[in-house]
Design an enzyme around this catalytic site. Structure first.
Site, PDB file in Angstrom:
ATOM      1  N   LYS A 203      67.074  55.466  18.240  1.00 19.44           N
ATOM      2  CA  LYS A 203      66.023  55.105  17.127  1.00 19.44           C
ATOM      3  C   LYS A 203      65.565  55.709  16.221  1.00 19.44           C
ATOM      4  CE  LYS A 203      61.777  53.890  16.116  1.00 19.44           C
ATOM      5  NZ  LYS A 203      61.434  52.508  15.738  1.00 19.44           N
ATOM      6  N   CYS A 257      57.362  55.475  10.533  1.00 18.25           N
ATOM      7  CA  CYS A 257      58.923  55.237  11.124  1.00 18.25           C
ATOM      8  C   CYS A 257      59.523  56.369  10.052  1.00 18.25           C
ATOM      9  CB  CYS A 257      59.350  53.636  11.246  1.00 18.25           C
ATOM     10  SG  CYS A 257      58.674  53.232  12.691  1.00 18.25           S
TER      11      CYS A 257
HETATM   12  N1  LIG Z   1      53.916  51.562  13.456  1.00 17.98           N
HETATM   13  C1  LIG Z   1      54.762  51.278  13.654  1.00 17.98           C
HETATM   14  O1  LIG Z   1      55.930  50.540  12.720  1.00 17.98           O
HETATM   15  C2  LIG Z   1      56.010  51.422  15.005  1.00 17.98           C
HETATM   16  C3  LIG Z   1      57.507  51.121  14.863  1.00 17.98           C
HETATM   17  C4  LIG Z   1      58.156  51.512  15.883  1.00 17.98           C
HETATM   18  C5  LIG Z   1      58.174  53.010  16.833  1.00 17.98           C
HETATM   19  N2  LIG Z   1      56.960  53.292  16.724  1.00 17.98           N
HETATM   20  C6  LIG Z   1      56.469  54.536  17.184  1.00 17.98           C
HETATM   21  O2  LIG Z   1      55.577  54.152  18.592  1.00 17.98           O
HETATM   22  C7  LIG Z   1      54.951  55.530  18.577  1.00 17.98           C
HETATM   23  C8  LIG Z   1      53.881  54.934  18.366  1.00 17.98           C
HETATM   24  O3  LIG Z   1      53.133  54.322  17.062  1.00 17.98           O
HETATM   25  P1  LIG Z   1      52.081  53.467  16.546  1.00 17.98           P
HETATM   26  O4  LIG Z   1      52.069  53.354  15.264  1.00 17.98           O
HETATM   27  O5  LIG Z   1      51.117  52.472  17.424  1.00 17.98           O
HETATM   28  O6  LIG Z   1      50.671  54.865  16.160  1.00 17.98           O
HETATM   29  P2  LIG Z   1      48.889  54.431  16.224  1.00 17.98           P
HETATM   30  O7  LIG Z   1      48.582  55.626  16.128  1.00 17.98           O
HETATM   31  O8  LIG Z   1      48.788  52.776  15.692  1.00 17.98           O
HETATM   32  O9  LIG Z   1      48.878  54.053  17.990  1.00 17.98           O
HETATM   33  C9  LIG Z   1      48.368  55.457  18.897  1.00 17.98           C
HETATM   34  C10 LIG Z   1      47.514  55.324  19.669  1.00 17.98           C
HETATM   35  O10 LIG Z   1      47.763  55.728  20.820  1.00 17.98           O
HETATM   36  C11 LIG Z   1      46.869  55.935  21.381  1.00 17.98           C
HETATM   37  N3  LIG Z   1      46.601  57.357  22.262  1.00 17.98           N
HETATM   38  C12 LIG Z   1      46.866  58.958  21.455  1.00 17.98           C
HETATM   39  N4  LIG Z   1      46.784  59.988  22.312  1.00 17.98           N
HETATM   40  C13 LIG Z   1      46.063  58.794  23.497  1.00 17.98           C
HETATM   41  C14 LIG Z   1      46.357  59.512  25.024  1.00 17.98           C
HETATM   42  N5  LIG Z   1      46.659  60.855  24.661  1.00 17.98           N
HETATM   43  N6  LIG Z   1      45.884  57.982  25.643  1.00 17.98           N
HETATM   44  C15 LIG Z   1      45.882  57.442  25.250  1.00 17.98           C
HETATM   45  N7  LIG Z   1      45.881  56.664  24.304  1.00 17.98           N
HETATM   46  C16 LIG Z   1      45.952  57.664  22.720  1.00 17.98           C
HETATM   47  C17 LIG Z   1      45.297  56.776  20.066  1.00 17.98           C
HETATM   48  O11 LIG Z   1      44.294  56.613  19.881  1.00 17.98           O
HETATM   49  C18 LIG Z   1      46.349  55.355  19.012  1.00 17.98           C
HETATM   50  O12 LIG Z   1      45.257  53.969  19.431  1.00 17.98           O
HETATM   51  C19 LIG Z   1      54.875  56.676  17.820  1.00 17.98           C
HETATM   52  O13 LIG Z   1      55.828  57.088  18.254  1.00 17.98           O
HETATM   53  C20 LIG Z   1      56.033  55.440  16.177  1.00 17.98           C
HETATM   54  O14 LIG Z   1      56.627  56.276  15.672  1.00 17.98           O
HETATM   55  C21 LIG Z   1      55.975  53.358  15.732  1.00 17.98           C
END
Ligand SMILES: NC(=O)c1ccc[n+]([C@@H]2O[C@H](COP(=O)([O-])OP(=O)(O)OC[C@H]3O[C@@H](n4cnc5c(N)ncnc54)[C@H](O)[C@@H]3O)[C@@H](O)[C@H]2O)c1
Length: 410
Positions: A203, A257
């Site tokens: 990844k 990312c």
């Molecule tokens: N956004 C993208 O395009 C993308 C693409 C691929 C991978 N990712 C990966 O996916 C993961 C999440 O990214 P995202 O963009 O969805 O983040 P985000 O910030 O949009 O969402 C994360 C959510 O997790 C919640 N959260 C945090 N700690 C928590 C806990 N202990 N219990 C319950 N909820 C909790 C937050 O309130 C938030 O709503 C990251 O590792 C990111 O690198 C993101």
């Protein structure tokens, strides 16, 4: 598999929410948990929390199938953890605290033999170094760990969730097959099975590959500017070669990312990851470089009042509302460092909330009195529509407006 499996998706952000909705709308019993009560209230009130093509329809389908949203962690077979994974600004290493906190909370309720799937992007060894010790502390030897990183791109998430190939890393093939089967409830593409460390590495490597290739295009842009050549024409022709595929240059790299994950490798392998570090620095240099280019265009066009120059686009890419790490925000920070006194006028049709000083909320208000626009994002609204900007000078950093006497490129 007759889907009686109950899945608790932890973290309902850009990745967790569409994943939870997708599973629920394909017959999996899903509870979505987020620690943010206002986010849960919004979902319970029947509204999605960000804009994304097809998300509202998917939401409606999942609600019909009975998806539940809550701040509570559930007792269930499988947990999908999709919480943020930022990096430490100084060490460049992953900040695993969100993943660790989520795993701790899950372990408080997880029944015997539950499977914890880390979906968050993590640097190689994160699960060994930070998650396994947390599990060990609880004395639990029954729970299974897996890693299923997400590859979807904002703007096309719903389609890509179904059609992208996926990876599942697990300690043993039985767990891997079970997790694979769960994702296969909606994913029609190939799902590769491997060990956890390889899944973690692939990844991060995928996003690093993109970052390096964008950095190459951006460096070519700088070379062509110094050498007086049109980088877009150079790339267009070079890409006619059967084994060359240079990416599009742009004003920088943002989002959650590509602008973050390569740092994990730099942080963990500082002696070895030199090329990767340089690519990161090259892409991070672009917003300030665009600013310099904007000043050159202003001089060339005899525009002396910087209050008559506006910025179109705040998001990190076209047709999404995600502004995290965006080149525009990086450029505004750079302007602040250069002590530019007045806030620049900024507009983005996708961003309704106030993000920066000087932000306005209609195109009309934005263009009023402007002589020049720096186009930082190629939203569909303006793609191939330079006429929307009237006869103003345009610095088209995304090469989306075509050619014209008033259109300048990077
Ligand atoms: N956004 C993208 O395009 C993308 C693409 C691929 C991978 N990712 C990966 O996916 C993961 C999440 O990214 P995202 O963009 O969805 O983040 P985000 O910030 O949009 O969402 C994360 C959510 O997790 C919640 N959260 C945090 N700690 C928590 C806990 N202990 N219990 C319950 N909820 C909790 C937050 O309130 C938030 O709503 C990251 O590792 C990111 O690198 C993101």
């Amino acid at each position: 598999m007759g889907f009686v499996v109950m899945v608790n998706v932890i973290g309902l952000g850009y990745i967790g929410l569409p994943t939870a909705l997708m599973m629920a709308s394909h017959g999996v019993a899903v509870v979505g948990t987020d620690c943010e009560p206002t986010l849960i209230e919004t979902l319970r009130a029947g509204r999605t929390t960000f804009k994304e093509e097809g998300l509202d329809e998917l939401f409606a389908a999942a609600v019909k199938e009975g998806i539940v949203f809550t701040t509570e962690y559930q007792v269930c077979d499988t947990y999908i953890i999709s919480v943020p994974t930022p990096y430490e600004k100084l060490s460049k290493q992953i900040d695993p605290s969100y993943v660790v906190a989520a795993v701790k909370s899950v372990l408080e309720v997880a029944p015997n033999a539950a499977t914890l799937v880390i979906e968050s992007t993590v640097s190689p060894n994160t699960i060994d170094r930070f998650v396994r010790p947390v599990v060990a502390e609880t004395g639990r030897t029954d729970v299974h760990l897996a890693h299923a990183p997400e590859r979807i791109i904002p703007g096309n998430m719903v389609y890509e969730l179904k059609h992208n190939n996926r990876t599942v890393g697990a300690d043993d093939s039985e767990v891997a097959e079970r997790v694979k089967e769960l994702y296969a409830s909606f994913c029609q593409a190939e799902i590769s099975i491997t060990d956890i460390r390889t899944a973690e590495m692939t990844k991060v490597v995928e996003n690093t590959f993109r970052d390096i290739n964008i950095a190459f295009a951006n460096e070519l842009t700088k070379i062509c500017r110094v050498g007086g050549m049109d980088v877009h024409e150079v790339i267009r022709i070079a890409n006619k070669h059967p084994r060359v595929n240079i990416l599009n240059p742009g004003p920088g790299v943002g989002g959650h990312c590509i602008s973050i994950d390569p740092w994990f490798l730099v942080g963990d392998y500082p002696e070895t990851a030199n090329f990767i570090r340089l690519a990161r620095h090259t892409n991070d240099s672009m917003p300030e470089w665009v600013l310099g280019r904007a000043f050159d265009v202003m001089r060339e066009c005899h525009i002396t009042d910087s209050n008559r120059v506006g910025i179109y686009g705040i998001t990190y890419k076209e047709d999404v509302d995600d502004v995290r790490e965006s080149p525009t925000l990086q450029m505004l920070a750079s302007m602040e460092r250069h002590l530019v006194a007045d806030p620049c006028r900024v507009y983005d049709p996708w961003v309704e909330r106030d993000i920066v000083p000087g932000q306005v909320h209609t195109m009309e208000e934005f263009l009023d009195g402007l002589e020049m626009v720096i186009v930082m994002v190629g939203h569909s609204q303006i793609k191939s529509h330079p006429e929307l900007f009237g006869n103003r000078v345009l610095l088209d950093t995304r090469n989306v407006l075509g050619d014209g006497p008033n259109i300048y490129k990077l």
